[in-house]
Structure formats: structure tokens, C-alpha cells
Design an enzyme around this catalytic site. Structure first.
Site, PDB file in Angstrom:
ATOM      1  N   LYS A  35       0.826  -1.207   0.000  1.00  0.00           N
ATOM      2  CA  LYS A  35       0.000   0.000   0.000  1.00  0.00           C
ATOM      3  C   LYS A  35       0.865   1.264   0.000  1.00  0.00           C
ATOM      4  O   LYS A  35       0.600   2.216   0.724  1.00  0.00           O
ATOM      5  CB  LYS A  35      -0.931  -0.006   1.216  1.00  0.00           C
ATOM      6  CG  LYS A  35      -1.875  -1.192   1.230  1.00  0.00           C
ATOM      7  CD  LYS A  35      -2.822  -1.145   2.399  1.00  0.00           C
ATOM      8  CE  LYS A  35      -3.714  -2.354   2.480  1.00  0.00           C
ATOM      9  NZ  LYS A  35      -4.467  -2.679   1.315  1.00  0.00           N
ATOM     10  N   CYS A  36       1.872   1.255  -0.831  1.00  0.00           N
ATOM     11  CA  CYS A  36       2.863   2.322  -0.889  1.00  0.00           C
ATOM     12  C   CYS A  36       2.808   2.985  -2.261  1.00  0.00           C
ATOM     13  O   CYS A  36       2.430   2.357  -3.247  1.00  0.00           O
ATOM     14  CB  CYS A  36       4.248   1.703  -0.641  1.00  0.00           C
ATOM     15  SG  CYS A  36       5.648   2.818  -0.814  1.00  0.00           S
ATOM     16  N   GLY A  37       3.217   4.234  -2.327  1.00  0.00           N
ATOM     17  CA  GLY A  37       3.294   4.906  -3.616  1.00  0.00           C
ATOM     18  C   GLY A  37       4.266   4.224  -4.577  1.00  0.00           C
ATOM     19  O   GLY A  37       4.138   4.362  -5.797  1.00  0.00           O
ATOM     20  N   THR A  39       4.583   0.907  -4.703  1.00  0.00           N
ATOM     21  CA  THR A  39       4.111  -0.463  -4.923  1.00  0.00           C
ATOM     22  C   THR A  39       4.098  -0.858  -6.402  1.00  0.00           C
ATOM     23  O   THR A  39       4.427  -2.000  -6.718  1.00  0.00           O
ATOM     24  CB  THR A  39       2.724  -0.668  -4.266  1.00  0.00           C
ATOM     25  OG1 THR A  39       2.860  -0.436  -2.862  1.00  0.00           O
ATOM     26  CG2 THR A  39       2.202  -2.072  -4.494  1.00  0.00           C
TER      27      THR A  39
END
Length: 159
Positions: A35-37, A39
């Protein structure tokens, strides 16, 4: 510990993996999050793996929830997410800590062998990458902003 092959870690399904099983390969070790930018880099990591795995590259993914709680899922959820959304076929490992007292021994070793910005050992965010040569030695460390496709020439040099 003198090479990456001196370490072990549990696979995403909880089975112990000796990193010496990857002896003779070029490794790209990455702390990941769902759930990361960054990803979407899973796509680039998978493409790099598919392009070079037959020449001796292995990508090793280590989920970590230490940065903004961006990897909250269980092992099953992480595996399903990676497969469904990015077709990840490279080895994924159990969620670990990469910083602090509970940092996985592999990451303590990686950080001591390749310092980050301004000589810091700390991992600053998800998708920090470590490139390891066929002898099990850390060659370089790359920031999360470094896209997997930008590593092709470095990987080719080591293959």
C-alpha cells in the site's frame, strides 16, 4: 557473517530458506509494501526478474510494515496481492523489520555493507534495493525512487 549466503529467512509460506540456495546468482534484495506509492515497482521488479532470471538474477522481496504501516496484511494477503496485481513470481519472504532492534539479521548486514544517504545505515522507506554479486557481496544500494528498469545496466555488468 561475511556473505549474503550466511543468512536464512522464512518464505512467505513460513518455510525456512537458506540464502546459500541462491549461491552463484546476482541478487536484488528489496523491502516491499502493498500500500505504498512505490508499490507499482512490483511490475518492474517482475519484468527485471523475468528478463534476467535465466542468466542468473534472483529478486528477493521482503515485505515490511515499518513505513507508514503500508504492509498491514497477513502472509496470505501479501502473496495474493502480489500475484493478482503484479504477477509476482520471484521469491517473497515473511514480513520483517528492516530497522531498529528487531531488524532481521540480513538487513543489519546489508545496511552495514552499503550505507545510504549521508552515510546512514537506516532504511528510509519501502522499496530500498540492494544489489549483490555472484560472490554474495553487496555491490550497491539504491533509493526507493530508483526504478527497477534503471538497474538493468548494473545487473548486466554483474551477470
Amino acid at each position: 557473517m561475511s556473505t549474503v549466503y550466511d543468512f536464512s529467512a522464512n518464505s512467505l509460506d513460513g518455510k525456512p530458506v537458506q540464502l546459500r540456495d541462491f549461491a552463484g546468482k546476482v541478487l536484488l534484495v528489496v523491502n516491499t509494501a502493498s500500500k505504498c506509492g512505490f508499490t507499482p515497482q512490483y511490475e518492474g521488479l517482475e519484468a527485471l526478474y523475468k528478463q534476467y532470471r535465466d542468466k542468473g538474477l534472483a529478486v528477493l522481496g521482503f515485505p515490511c510494515n515499518q513505513f507508514g504501516a503500508q504492509e498491514p496484511g497477513s502472509a496470505d494477503e501479501i502473496g495474493s496481492f502480489c500475484q493478482k496485481n503484479y504477477g509476482v513470481s520471484f521469491p517473497m519472504f515473511e514480513k520483517i523489520d528492516v530497522n531498529g532492534d528487531a531488524a532481521h539479521p540480513l538487513y543489519r548486514w546489508l545496511k552495514s555493507n552499503a550505507k545510504g544517504l549521508l552515510g546512514s545505515e537506516a532504511i528510509k522507506w519501502n522499496f530500498t534495493k540492494f544489489l549483490i554479486d555472484r560472490n554474495g557481496q553487496v555491490v550497491d544500494r539504491f533509493a526507493p525512487t530508483t526504478k527497477p528498469e534503471d538497474l538493468k545496466s548494473k545487473v548486466e555488468e554483474l551477470l
